[in-house]
Write a protein that holds these residues in place. Structure first.
Motif, PDB file in Angstrom:
ATOM      1  N   LEU A  93       1.071  -1.453  -0.263  1.00  0.00           N
ATOM      2  CA  LEU A  93       0.082   0.019   0.005  1.00  0.00           C
ATOM      3  C   LEU A  93       1.059   1.141  -0.127  1.00  0.00           C
ATOM      4  O   LEU A  93       0.621   2.485  -0.832  1.00  0.00           O
ATOM      5  N   GLN A  94       1.552   1.052   0.826  1.00  0.00           N
ATOM      6  CA  GLN A  94       2.285   2.875   0.690  1.00  0.00           C
ATOM      7  C   GLN A  94       3.222   2.743  -0.538  1.00  0.00           C
ATOM      8  O   GLN A  94       3.330   3.622  -0.314  1.00  0.00           O
ATOM      9  N   LYS A 135      -1.640  14.521   5.530  1.00  0.00           N
ATOM     10  CA  LYS A 135      -0.190  14.028   6.451  1.00  0.00           C
ATOM     11  C   LYS A 135       0.242  15.752   7.195  1.00  0.00           C
ATOM     12  O   LYS A 135       0.754  15.384   8.184  1.00  0.00           O
ATOM     13  N   SER A 136      -0.272  16.126   6.111  1.00  0.00           N
ATOM     14  CA  SER A 136       0.585  17.919   6.737  1.00  0.00           C
ATOM     15  C   SER A 136      -0.947  18.357   7.849  1.00  0.00           C
ATOM     16  O   SER A 136      -0.398  19.080   8.411  1.00  0.00           O
ATOM     17  N   ARG A 137      -2.159  17.697   7.893  1.00  0.00           N
ATOM     18  CA  ARG A 137      -3.093  18.009   8.651  1.00  0.00           C
ATOM     19  C   ARG A 137      -2.554  17.835   9.838  1.00  0.00           C
ATOM     20  O   ARG A 137      -3.094  17.973  11.348  1.00  0.00           O
ATOM     21  N   THR A 138      -2.734  15.950   9.592  1.00  0.00           N
ATOM     22  CA  THR A 138      -3.018  15.629  11.729  1.00  0.00           C
ATOM     23  C   THR A 138      -1.677  14.854  11.099  1.00  0.00           C
ATOM     24  O   THR A 138      -1.318  14.052  10.103  1.00  0.00           O
ATOM     25  N   SER A 139      -1.027  13.900  11.943  1.00  0.00           N
ATOM     26  CA  SER A 139      -0.307  12.762  12.603  1.00  0.00           C
ATOM     27  C   SER A 139      -0.933  11.113  12.880  1.00  0.00           C
ATOM     28  O   SER A 139      -0.107  10.334  13.312  1.00  0.00           O
ATOM     29  N   SER A 140      -2.736  10.941  12.057  1.00  0.00           N
ATOM     30  CA  SER A 140      -3.395   9.728  12.462  1.00  0.00           C
ATOM     31  C   SER A 140      -2.688   9.015  11.526  1.00  0.00           C
ATOM     32  O   SER A 140      -3.144   7.767  12.092  1.00  0.00           O
ATOM     33  N   ASN A 141      -2.277   9.383  10.694  1.00  0.00           N
ATOM     34  CA  ASN A 141      -1.529   7.947  10.344  1.00  0.00           C
ATOM     35  C   ASN A 141      -0.486   7.062  10.764  1.00  0.00           C
ATOM     36  O   ASN A 141       0.113   7.211  10.691  1.00  0.00           O
ATOM     37  N   THR A 142      -1.218   5.651  10.281  1.00  0.00           N
ATOM     38  CA  THR A 142       0.234   4.294  10.962  1.00  0.00           C
ATOM     39  C   THR A 142      -0.544   3.537  10.627  1.00  0.00           C
ATOM     40  O   THR A 142      -0.212   3.723   8.718  1.00  0.00           O
ATOM     41  N   ALA A 146      -8.776  13.151   3.729  1.00  0.00           N
ATOM     42  CA  ALA A 146      -9.718  14.278   3.513  1.00  0.00           C
ATOM     43  C   ALA A 146     -10.549  12.928   3.484  1.00  0.00           C
ATOM     44  O   ALA A 146     -11.309  12.777   2.192  1.00  0.00           O
ATOM     45  N   GLY A 147     -11.409  13.422   4.081  1.00  0.00           N
ATOM     46  CA  GLY A 147     -12.823  12.324   3.919  1.00  0.00           C
ATOM     47  C   GLY A 147     -13.442  11.171   3.962  1.00  0.00           C
ATOM     48  O   GLY A 147     -14.157  10.255   4.453  1.00  0.00           O
ATOM     49  N   GLY A 148     -12.246  10.045   4.228  1.00  0.00           N
ATOM     50  CA  GLY A 148     -12.104   8.876   4.560  1.00  0.00           C
ATOM     51  C   GLY A 148     -11.018   8.239   5.397  1.00  0.00           C
ATOM     52  O   GLY A 148     -10.392   9.266   6.021  1.00  0.00           O
ATOM     53  N   MET A 149     -10.556   6.853   5.238  1.00  0.00           N
ATOM     54  CA  MET A 149      -9.234   5.973   5.375  1.00  0.00           C
ATOM     55  C   MET A 149      -9.220   4.621   4.886  1.00  0.00           C
ATOM     56  O   MET A 149     -10.207   4.294   4.817  1.00  0.00           O
ATOM     57  N   TRP A 150      -8.257   4.670   5.035  1.00  0.00           N
ATOM     58  CA  TRP A 150      -7.976   3.008   4.842  1.00  0.00           C
ATOM     59  C   TRP A 150      -7.609   2.451   5.651  1.00  0.00           C
ATOM     60  O   TRP A 150      -6.405   2.608   6.840  1.00  0.00           O
ATOM     61  N   ARG A 151      -8.478   1.343   6.233  1.00  0.00           N
ATOM     62  CA  ARG A 151      -7.884   0.465   7.894  1.00  0.00           C
ATOM     63  C   ARG A 151      -8.034  -0.796   7.643  1.00  0.00           C
ATOM     64  O   ARG A 151      -9.256  -1.800   6.897  1.00  0.00           O
ATOM     65  N   LEU A 152      -6.544  -1.405   7.763  1.00  0.00           N
ATOM     66  CA  LEU A 152      -6.759  -2.168   7.874  1.00  0.00           C
ATOM     67  C   LEU A 152      -6.921  -3.542   9.312  1.00  0.00           C
ATOM     68  O   LEU A 152      -6.634  -2.686  10.359  1.00  0.00           O
ATOM     69  N   MET A 153      -7.332  -4.518   8.714  1.00  0.00           N
ATOM     70  CA  MET A 153      -7.759  -5.610  10.217  1.00  0.00           C
ATOM     71  C   MET A 153      -7.521  -7.056   9.463  1.00  0.00           C
ATOM     72  O   MET A 153      -7.374  -7.453   9.080  1.00  0.00           O
TER      73      MET A 153
END
Length: 267
Positions: A124-125, A142-149, A156-163
């Motif tokens: 993915l990366q 990424k410029s707005r938040t450090s929540s990416n792991t 913006a507007g969503g995410m990829w959540r790996l489970m």
């Protein structure tokens, strides 16, 4: 009554208009396969043929990917396949399409949490890094938040959540509009005493009226295969190819494969 905005937010009205316009905008006309051909780039870290994605190289994936387009009426799909024929890439293409054009919460389910970490780093990366439109989407967030792991990629507007299918808490902790499950025959029969992980993952979409659920796998043990059961309960569609001699369309099987070795003429 006019909307009263908080003081100190001179651009709030423009921001609200932008959010409303995005929410009310029609779905894009591009299908997932068209998006992939136009935007997707394969990394040398994850492909023997890096560069521009070409659906023509894997034509059997076109209809499958296009069914994952949000405007397509299909809501549930299952892909029983052979090994190394692009099933996982079809999932990644759909995830990339959504992040770019139809932002929403997306779940990517792998057999284990460790598999998720490997896929995130090695597939993915690199896809984000090599695909300019995705690089821009994720760079903005990424410029707005450090929540990416490793296990969650925000945009913006969503995410990829790996489970991981071996983690009950990971499968039940947030609502998702789209759930894409890979190699489901490698999932445990029961996760943390809560039942089939494929069912737990699908339940994440219950809050969304326009949701999609897709499962992909190579079949493993005959009689116990999840993907085989789902295939038999579905449309049982196959990909047909033309006979090289008479052009009759048929479903290719290994017993039908023939090849000859020709001695190279020395000039």
């Amino acid at each position: 009554m006019p909307l009263k905005l908080p003081p100190g937010l001179p651009n709030a009205r423009a921001l609200l208009r932008s959010i409303a316009a995005r929410a009310l905008a029609p779905e894009p006309e591009l299908t997932v396969s068209q998006w992939s051909d136009q935007y997707r780039r394969l990394s040398s870290k994850a492909s023997a043929e890096p560069g521009r994605w070409q659906t023509a190289r894997t034509p059997y994936l076109r209809e499958i990917m296009d069914a994952l387009t949000p405007s397509h009426p299909c809501t549930d799909g299952d892909f029983m396949k052979g090994t190394q024929i692009g099933g996982s890439e079809a999932i990644y293409n759909a995830a990339g399409y959504l992040a770019h054009l139809v932002p929403c919460p997306i779940g990517l389910v792998m057999p284990t949490t460790d598999t998720c970490k490997t896929i995130s780093k090695q597939r993915l990366q690199p896809m984000i890094d090599e695909t300019p439109v995705l690089r821009a989407v994720f760079a903005e967030q990424k410029s707005r938040t450090s929540s990416n792991t490793v296990m969650m990629k925000d945009f913006a507007g969503g995410m990829w959540r790996l489970m991981g299918a071996n983690s009950g808490p990971g499968l039940r902790n947030m609502p998702l509009r789209v759930v894409l499950q890979d190699e489901i025959d490698a999932y445990p029969d029961d996760v943390d005493g809560e039942g089939d992980p494929t069912v737990l993952a699908d339940k994440r979409t219950d809050q969304f009226a326009r949701s999609k659920r897709f499962k992909c796998s190579t079949p493993k043990i005959k009689g116990k295969s999840r993907i085989d059961r789902r295939y038999r309960a579905g449309s049982q569609a196959r990909y047909f190819v033309p006979c090289p001699h008479c052009d009759h369309l048929h479903s290719l099987r290994w017993g039908q494969v023939r090849w000859t070795l020709e001695r190279r003429r020395e000039l």
